[in-house]
Design a protein around this motif. Structure first.
Motif, short mmCIF file in Angstrom:
data_model
loop_
_atom_site.label_atom_id
_atom_site.label_comp_id
_atom_site.label_asym_id
_atom_site.label_seq_id
_atom_site.Cartn_x
_atom_site.Cartn_y
_atom_site.Cartn_z
N ARG A 273 -7.36 4.63 -4.31
CA ARG A 273 -6.24 5.58 -4.23
C ARG A 273 -5.18 5.35 -5.29
O ARG A 273 -4.54 6.30 -5.74
N GLY B 30 -5.20 -4.81 -1.77
CA GLY B 30 -6.46 -5.49 -1.46
C GLY B 30 -6.54 -6.87 -2.11
O GLY B 30 -7.20 -7.78 -1.59
N LEU C 19 -15.91 -2.55 1.94
CA LEU C 19 -15.94 -3.53 0.84
C LEU C 19 -15.92 -4.96 1.37
O LEU C 19 -16.75 -5.79 0.96
N ASP D 190 -1.71 -5.22 -6.25
CA ASP D 190 -2.72 -4.44 -5.52
C ASP D 190 -2.83 -4.95 -4.07
O ASP D 190 -3.00 -6.15 -3.85
N ASP E 250 -1.61 2.07 4.70
CA ASP E 250 -2.36 1.62 5.89
C ASP E 250 -3.04 0.26 5.73
O ASP E 250 -3.75 -0.18 6.64
N HIS E 251 -2.85 -0.42 4.61
CA HIS E 251 -3.63 -1.64 4.40
C HIS E 251 -3.28 -2.75 5.40
O HIS E 251 -4.18 -3.46 5.87
N THR F 61 -8.09 -4.01 -8.48
CA THR F 61 -8.62 -4.01 -7.11
C THR F 61 -8.85 -5.47 -6.68
O THR F 61 -8.67 -6.39 -7.47
N MET F 62 -9.33 -5.63 -5.45
CA MET F 62 -9.67 -6.95 -4.93
C MET F 62 -10.69 -7.69 -5.81
O MET F 62 -10.76 -8.91 -5.77
N GLY G 193 -18.21 -0.69 -4.63
CA GLY G 193 -17.02 0.01 -5.11
C GLY G 193 -17.18 0.63 -6.49
O GLY G 193 -16.26 1.26 -6.99
N ASP H 184 0.83 -1.21 0.00
CA ASP H 184 0.00 0.00 0.00
C ASP H 184 0.87 1.27 0.00
O ASP H 184 0.42 2.33 -0.42
N ASP I 15 -1.78 4.57 0.59
CA ASP I 15 -1.46 5.44 1.73
C ASP I 15 -0.90 4.65 2.92
O ASP I 15 -1.02 5.09 4.06
N ASN J 254 -4.95 -1.71 8.63
CA ASN J 254 -6.40 -1.92 8.53
C ASN J 254 -6.78 -3.39 8.67
O ASN J 254 -7.69 -3.74 9.42
N SER K 169 -17.03 -0.83 -9.18
CA SER K 169 -15.84 -1.33 -9.86
C SER K 169 -16.14 -2.63 -10.59
O SER K 169 -17.14 -3.28 -10.36
N GLY L 16 -11.17 3.29 5.80
CA GLY L 16 -10.70 3.18 4.43
C GLY L 16 -11.67 2.45 3.52
O GLY L 16 -12.77 2.09 3.93
N ALA L 17 -11.21 2.20 2.33
CA ALA L 17 -12.05 1.56 1.31
C ALA L 17 -12.31 0.09 1.67
O ALA L 17 -13.41 -0.42 1.49
N SER L 18 -11.29 -0.58 2.20
CA SER L 18 -11.39 -2.03 2.35
C SER L 18 -12.41 -2.46 3.41
O SER L 18 -13.01 -3.53 3.28
P1 ADP Z 1 -7.67 2.96 1.56
O1 ADP Z 1 -7.35 2.88 0.09
O2 ADP Z 1 -8.91 3.75 1.80
O3 ADP Z 1 -6.51 3.39 2.37
P2 ADP Z 1 -7.12 0.20 2.14
O4 ADP Z 1 -5.69 0.56 1.94
O5 ADP Z 1 -7.43 -0.54 3.38
O6 ADP Z 1 -8.06 1.46 2.02
O7 ADP Z 1 -7.61 -0.73 0.93
C1 ADP Z 1 -7.21 -0.48 -0.38
C2 ADP Z 1 -7.72 -1.60 -1.28
O8 ADP Z 1 -9.12 -1.52 -1.43
C3 ADP Z 1 -7.17 -1.54 -2.69
O9 ADP Z 1 -5.92 -2.17 -2.78
C4 ADP Z 1 -8.24 -2.23 -3.51
O10 ADP Z 1 -8.04 -3.63 -3.60
C5 ADP Z 1 -9.49 -1.98 -2.72
N1 ADP Z 1 -10.32 -0.97 -3.35
C6 ADP Z 1 -10.19 0.37 -3.28
N2 ADP Z 1 -11.17 0.99 -3.98
C7 ADP Z 1 -11.94 0.00 -4.51
C8 ADP Z 1 -13.11 -0.03 -5.33
N3 ADP Z 1 -13.71 1.10 -5.75
N4 ADP Z 1 -13.61 -1.24 -5.68
C9 ADP Z 1 -13.04 -2.37 -5.24
N5 ADP Z 1 -11.95 -2.41 -4.47
C10 ADP Z 1 -11.40 -1.25 -4.11
#
Ligand code: ADP
Ligand code: MG
Ligand code: MG
Length: 202
Positions: free
Chosen positions: A171, A186, A82, A184, A36-37, A128-129, A120, A29, A34, A40, A122, A77-79
């Motif tokens: 991001r 995620g 999701l 990636d 933090d994955h 991405t995941m 997402g 990440d 950023d 997280n 997506s 965060g995003a994960s």
């Molecule tokens: P953040 O990006 O908010 O810091 P994390 O680092 O925990 O959150 O998670 C990032 C991961 O989330 C990415 O590597 C990707 O796999 C997944 N991700 C981010 N945005 C999307 C999206 N719109 N659809 C599906 N997966 C996403």
């Protein structure tokens, strides 16, 4: 095929992988996000295991519901949302089932993969995941029985496939071409989730 016990064992194993690979996930990440994955995922799965240990369950659906709620509330965060959505869809798909067999898991993972994409906004090929979840669902539907080693290989290949991709969601998309050449984050955490599933199904 999945029992209340093995569903919990799945999460315990997933947590072990998240703790062991916290630094690696953060490193991934750091390259395209950023940083933090790892934090997280390690915090989220630690909380999941804590929640499961404190509770007792009458069905598999409720185990996954608690996983979903914990990830949604403890992971920023995003994960977080999701993965929360993924486990909520999985929970809904197995609701009311006494035994969760291969077909039920297939339906559950399919609903989960669709849930991630809806939440997402997506689809596949966006680094991405989703690029792990969708191929796993396709593979699952093609199998007459689930071979754990084959599942792990499929998931690993799916994770690796994100390396040459250019990110268009999350991001990493801010980096445009510079996102190419990195796995990636995620997709790597999803790899650990499915590697754990393969191990409990073995
Ligand atoms: P953040 O990006 O908010 O810091 P994390 O680092 O925990 O959150 O998670 C990032 C991961 O989330 C990415 O590597 C990707 O796999 C997944 N991700 C981010 N945005 C999307 C999206 N719109 N659809 C599906 N997966 C996403
Ligand atoms: Mg991040
Ligand atoms: Mg973040």
């Amino acid at each position: 095929m999945l029992t209340i016990q093995s569903a919990q064992d799945w999460m315990v194993k997933a947590n072990e992988y998240m703790q062991e690979n916290k630094a690696y996930l953060t490193e991934l990440d750091q390259a395209i996000g950023d940083s933090d994955h790892g934090i997280n995922m390690s915090r989220g799965f630690q909380e999941v295991v804590k929640k499961l240990e404190q509770s007792s369950y009458d069905d598999v659906a409720t185990v996954f519901k608690d996983v979903a709620m914990t990830l949604m509330s403890k992971v920023g965060g995003a994960s977080g949302p999701l993965y929360g959505t993924a486990f909520l869809k999985l929970s809904m798909a197995v609701k009311g089932k006494d035994t969760v067999d291969k077909g039920d898991i297939a339906a559950g993972l399919d609903a989960a993969a669709q849930g991630i994409q809806q939440r997402g906004k997506s689809t596949t090929g966006e680094k991405t995941m989703v690029d792990v979840w969708v191929p796993v669902v396709s593979w699952w539907n093609e199998q007459s029985e689930i071979d754990a080693a084959d599942l792990e290989k499929t998931v690993e290949e799916a994770m690796e496939s994100t390396k040459p991709m250019k990110a268009t969601k999350g991001r990493a998309s801010y980096l445009k071409e510079k996102s190419v050449g990195h796995i990636d984050p995620g997709s790597a955490s999803s790899y650990y989730i499915f590697k754990s599933l393969a191990e409990v199904l073995a």
